[in-house]
Design an enzyme around this catalytic site. Structure first.
Site, PDB file in Angstrom:
ATOM      1  N   GLY A 135      29.512  68.128  77.251  1.00  0.00           N
ATOM      2  CA  GLY A 135      28.920  66.785  77.186  1.00  0.00           C
ATOM      3  C   GLY A 135      27.507  66.899  77.707  1.00  0.00           C
ATOM      4  O   GLY A 135      27.302  67.271  78.873  1.00  0.00           O
ATOM      5  N   ALA A 136      26.531  66.607  76.849  1.00  0.00           N
ATOM      6  CA  ALA A 136      25.140  66.875  77.188  1.00  0.00           C
ATOM      7  C   ALA A 136      24.710  66.258  78.522  1.00  0.00           C
ATOM      8  O   ALA A 136      24.049  66.905  79.332  1.00  0.00           O
ATOM      9  CB  ALA A 136      24.248  66.368  76.063  1.00  0.00           C
ATOM     10  N   GLU A 137      25.069  64.989  78.743  1.00  0.00           N
ATOM     11  CA  GLU A 137      24.569  64.307  79.946  1.00  0.00           C
ATOM     12  C   GLU A 137      25.232  64.872  81.207  1.00  0.00           C
ATOM     13  O   GLU A 137      24.581  65.012  82.246  1.00  0.00           O
ATOM     14  CB  GLU A 137      24.808  62.797  79.835  1.00  0.00           C
ATOM     15  CG  GLU A 137      24.178  62.159  78.592  1.00  0.00           C
ATOM     16  CD  GLU A 137      25.082  62.230  77.351  1.00  0.00           C
ATOM     17  OE1 GLU A 137      26.153  62.863  77.421  1.00  0.00           O
ATOM     18  OE2 GLU A 137      24.705  61.660  76.306  1.00  0.00           O
ATOM     19  N   TYR A 146      36.578  65.473  68.146  1.00  0.00           N
ATOM     20  CA  TYR A 146      37.702  64.517  68.050  1.00  0.00           C
ATOM     21  C   TYR A 146      37.369  63.436  69.073  1.00  0.00           C
ATOM     22  O   TYR A 146      37.816  63.484  70.210  1.00  0.00           O
ATOM     23  CB  TYR A 146      39.032  65.235  68.340  1.00  0.00           C
ATOM     24  CG  TYR A 146      39.345  66.210  67.228  1.00  0.00           C
ATOM     25  CD1 TYR A 146      40.175  65.833  66.180  1.00  0.00           C
ATOM     26  CD2 TYR A 146      38.749  67.460  67.199  1.00  0.00           C
ATOM     27  CE1 TYR A 146      40.410  66.699  65.121  1.00  0.00           C
ATOM     28  CE2 TYR A 146      38.968  68.329  66.152  1.00  0.00           C
ATOM     29  CZ  TYR A 146      39.793  67.938  65.113  1.00  0.00           C
ATOM     30  OH  TYR A 146      40.027  68.785  64.058  1.00  0.00           O
ATOM     31  N   LYS A 173      11.124  71.752  72.791  1.00  0.00           N
ATOM     32  CA  LYS A 173      11.923  72.968  72.983  1.00  0.00           C
ATOM     33  C   LYS A 173      11.993  73.729  71.676  1.00  0.00           C
ATOM     34  O   LYS A 173      12.373  73.175  70.662  1.00  0.00           O
ATOM     35  CB  LYS A 173      13.319  72.585  73.476  1.00  0.00           C
ATOM     36  CG  LYS A 173      13.311  71.854  74.801  1.00  0.00           C
ATOM     37  CD  LYS A 173      14.693  71.385  75.199  1.00  0.00           C
ATOM     38  CE  LYS A 173      14.964  69.970  74.778  1.00  0.00           C
ATOM     39  NZ  LYS A 173      16.290  69.472  75.193  1.00  0.00           N
ATOM     40  N   GLY A 198      10.003  79.684  72.881  1.00  0.00           N
ATOM     41  CA  GLY A 198       9.502  79.065  74.103  1.00  0.00           C
ATOM     42  C   GLY A 198       9.408  77.554  73.990  1.00  0.00           C
ATOM     43  O   GLY A 198      10.162  76.929  73.244  1.00  0.00           O
ATOM     44  N   ASP A 238      20.150  71.410  77.561  1.00  0.00           N
ATOM     45  CA  ASP A 238      20.441  70.627  78.774  1.00  0.00           C
ATOM     46  C   ASP A 238      19.952  71.378  80.016  1.00  0.00           C
ATOM     47  O   ASP A 238      19.451  70.768  80.963  1.00  0.00           O
ATOM     48  CB  ASP A 238      21.947  70.354  78.888  1.00  0.00           C
ATOM     49  CG  ASP A 238      22.473  69.655  77.648  1.00  0.00           C
ATOM     50  OD1 ASP A 238      21.731  68.859  77.047  1.00  0.00           O
ATOM     51  OD2 ASP A 238      23.632  69.919  77.257  1.00  0.00           O
ATOM     52  N   ASN A 257      12.247  77.122  80.871  1.00  0.00           N
ATOM     53  CA  ASN A 257      12.550  78.169  79.891  1.00  0.00           C
ATOM     54  C   ASN A 257      13.490  79.217  80.483  1.00  0.00           C
ATOM     55  O   ASN A 257      14.379  79.729  79.800  1.00  0.00           O
ATOM     56  CB  ASN A 257      11.260  78.907  79.464  1.00  0.00           C
ATOM     57  CG  ASN A 257      10.443  78.111  78.469  1.00  0.00           C
ATOM     58  OD1 ASN A 257      10.918  77.165  77.865  1.00  0.00           O
ATOM     59  ND2 ASN A 257       9.189  78.503  78.296  1.00  0.00           N
TER      60      ASN A 257
HETATM   61  O1  LIG Z   1      27.593  67.828  71.134  1.00  0.00           O
HETATM   62  C1  LIG Z   1      27.878  67.019  72.029  1.00  0.00           C
HETATM   63  O2  LIG Z   1      28.100  65.835  71.794  1.00  0.00           O
HETATM   64  C2  LIG Z   1      27.940  67.455  73.407  1.00  0.00           C
HETATM   65  O3  LIG Z   1      27.597  66.710  74.264  1.00  0.00           O
HETATM   66  C3  LIG Z   1      28.410  68.856  73.665  1.00  0.00           C
HETATM   67  C4  LIG Z   1      27.434  69.807  74.317  1.00  0.00           C
HETATM   68  O4  LIG Z   1      27.811  70.002  75.653  1.00  0.00           O
HETATM   69  C5  LIG Z   1      25.982  69.431  74.222  1.00  0.00           C
HETATM   70  O5  LIG Z   1      25.714  68.992  72.936  1.00  0.00           O
HETATM   71  C6  LIG Z   1      25.055  70.571  74.527  1.00  0.00           C
HETATM   72  O6  LIG Z   1      23.722  70.210  74.215  1.00  0.00           O
HETATM   73  P1  LIG Z   1      22.500  71.252  74.056  1.00  0.00           P
HETATM   74  O7  LIG Z   1      22.070  71.619  75.426  1.00  0.00           O
HETATM   75  O8  LIG Z   1      21.458  70.480  73.328  1.00  0.00           O
HETATM   76  O9  LIG Z   1      23.034  72.450  73.308  1.00  0.00           O
END
Ligand SMILES: O=C(O)C(=O)C[C@H](O)[C@H](O)COP(=O)(O)O
Length: 325
Positions: free
Chosen positions: A43-45, A114, A234, A239, A267, A291
């Protein structure tokens, strides 16, 4: 003793997002032929909150989880990472969301969600606790949360109002997930968020969807017009490009020791960037640090397992000696 809520900033960063149980494949290749998975959390956050917490900052997370074994596991996991989970509740009737990952030989991959009945659909704008906002410095938002449902969009705009009312900086990663909504829908909603943003952390392809520009200089120009004060674009193994206060810097990528799983690198970068801002670092130092974290995340399987502690980064940068035994 009466607490002085006017001055207390308990959390450096607060964020709103859905977390899922992430099933990481034990081998690479097409998901349909994978038989073994490892249960992890994604989960990104939440990844961002873990990232800043491991660096030594205080992070708070607003969410809803199913009232089930997986939901309980995620909350315990987040608490174990030192995150303030006072705004995370379990709800009945909405199972904790799941995410199955496919990973290719080069560490890139796909995700299969899901999450149609996300527990976060039960969190409404009036559930946001104003005091929690008042006590924080930065609100971090992503484009994943508003993609979940109509009410999630309302929550995001209410959160923006509260953040502005209490002078929080708003950090935003578009994190466009085209498995969740169309380019048109994403562009419409995320474009509405942009003028409220102070810190933009994005990929060039994402900005192409939102503003029709993928050239870093053009993105920065547009961001300036919108009043955004920090920009980081990003670019993975190329870089990152950063902008602040009239200065644009290209910061080269740090080579990863190996690329096992690229999910979570963005993230991790974000956590490092916010850390630099909070500590008043120069743009150059902040980008280099961010980075470095991105490169460390990709070398470890899982969305957040590779997020480093501050000492790990000092070791990686040769600032302290690595003692193995
Ligand atoms: O896809 C989703 O809904 C999620 O939250 C799962 C992942 O944990 C993040 O997407 C990772 O995000 P990045 O750092 O941009 O790779």
């Amino acid at each position: 003793m009466k607490r002085d809520l006017e001055v207390a900033r308990l959390n450096d960063v607060i964020t709103i997002g859905e977390a899922m149980i992430t099933f990481n494949p034990e081998s690479t290749g097409p998901l349909k032929f994978i038989n073994r998975f490892e249960k992890k959390v994604g989960g990104a956050e939440l990844n961002l909150a873990i990232g800043v917490s491991r660096l030594g900052l205080k992070a708070g997370w607003i969410s809803r989880l199913g009232n089930d074994e997986f939901g309980k596991y995620i909350k315990t996991f987040a608490r174990g990472e030192g995150i303030d989970v006072s705004q995370v509740a379990h709800v009945n009737g909405y199972p904790t969301s799941l995410n199955f990952k496919e990973i290719r030989e080069d560490g890139s991959g796909k995700t299969f969600y899901y999450r149609n009945q996300s527990p976060t659909l039960t969190l409404g704008p009036t559930d946001l606790d104003e005091v929690f906002f008042k006590q924080a410095k930065i609100l971090h938002l992503t484009g994943i949360y508003p993609a979940i449902g109509e009410i999630n969009k309302q929550v995001i705009f209410k959160a923006i109002d509260l953040a502005k009312k209490h002078s929080l900086k708003i950090s935003f990663d578009p994190n466009i997930r085209l498995r969740m909504w169309s380019k048109e829908e994403a562009s419409k909603v995320l474009y509405e968020i942009l003028p409220h943003v102070d810190i933009l952390l994005a990929g060039a392809e994402e900005m192409d969807i939102i503003i029709g520009e993928k050239d870093p200089d053009r993105i920065i120009e547009k961001a300036k017009e919108l009043g955004i004060s920090y920009v980081a674009i990003k670019q993975g193994d190329k870089g990152s490009v950063g902008y602040h206060d009239g200065e644009t810097i290209l910061s080269p990528a740090i080579k990863a020791s190996k690329v096992a799983d690229t999910v979570g690198a963005g993230d991790g970068f974000n956590a490092g960037f916010l850390y630099g801002i909070i500590n008043g670092w120069t743009l150059d130092k902040t980008l280099h640090f961010a980075n470095t974290i991105g490169s460390m995340v990709v070398s470890v399987l899982g969305d957040n397992e590779g997020l480093p502690y501050y000492e790990d980064i000092q070791e990686k940068l040769g600032e302290i000696e690595a003692i193995e035994r």
